[in-house]
Enzyme design. Structure first.
Site, PDB file in Angstrom:
ATOM      1  N   PRO A   2       0.824  -1.205   0.000  1.00 34.87           N
ATOM      2  CA  PRO A   2       0.000   0.000   0.000  1.00 34.87           C
ATOM      3  C   PRO A   2       0.863   1.262   0.000  1.00 34.87           C
ATOM      4  CG  PRO A   2      -0.785  -1.554   1.641  1.00 34.87           C
ATOM      5  CD  PRO A   2       0.526  -2.064   1.147  1.00 34.87           C
ATOM      6  N   LYS A  33      -2.739  -5.592   5.817  1.00 36.03           N
ATOM      7  CA  LYS A  33      -1.411  -5.781   5.215  1.00 36.03           C
ATOM      8  C   LYS A  33      -0.340  -5.533   6.276  1.00 36.03           C
ATOM      9  CE  LYS A  33      -3.019  -5.750   0.830  1.00 36.03           C
ATOM     10  NZ  LYS A  33      -2.790  -6.745  -0.163  1.00 36.03           N
ATOM     11  N   ASN A  98      -8.567   8.931  -4.090  1.00 37.33           N
ATOM     12  CA  ASN A  98      -8.797   7.882  -5.083  1.00 37.33           C
ATOM     13  C   ASN A  98      -8.246   6.571  -4.541  1.00 37.33           C
ATOM     14  OD1 ASN A  98      -9.836   9.670  -7.080  1.00 37.33           O
ATOM     15  ND2 ASN A  98      -7.753  10.300  -7.549  1.00 37.33           N
TER      16      ASN A  98
END
Length: 114
Positions: A2, A33, A98
């Protein structure tokens, strides 16, 4: 992998390293994660207008190999917006984020790809 990037007109000196660290922990927990793969980059002090004013605002993106998309993004959005509002003082109606689901073959890491 990420990666969270966020640009804001909040002055850089008002953004602490501790805020970046808490952002990293939040993202790792949200996505399930390991934090060892999470990268956070907050670009403070940017020249940004939103809605025609220079009041605190920002925009960014969260890229991840899985863990984002569809209904998951509603929950991610709620958590990230609260964190950014609480930590940087940016109202939720003055930000965009986003969410991008990446393919492993499109992400380089340690001389290879995922």
């Amino acid at each position: 992998m990420p990666i969270f990037t966020f640009s804001t007109n909040v002055p850089s000196e008002n953004i602490s390293v501790d805020f970046l660290k808490s952002t990293s922990k939040l993202i790792a927990g949200m996505l399930g994660k390991p934090e060892s793969y999470v990268a956070v980059h907050i670009n403070g002090g940017q020249k940004i207008t939103f809605g025609g004013t220079d009041a605190p605002a920002g925009f960014g993106q969260l890229l991840s190999l899985g863990g984002v998309g569809g209904e998951k993004n509603r929950s991610h959005s709620a958590k990230l917006f609260k964190h950014l509002t609480d930590g940087l003082g940016i109202p939720g109606n003055r930000m965009y984020i986003n969410f991008v689901d990446m393919r492993g073959s499109d992400v380089g890491y340690n001389g290879s790809t995922f």
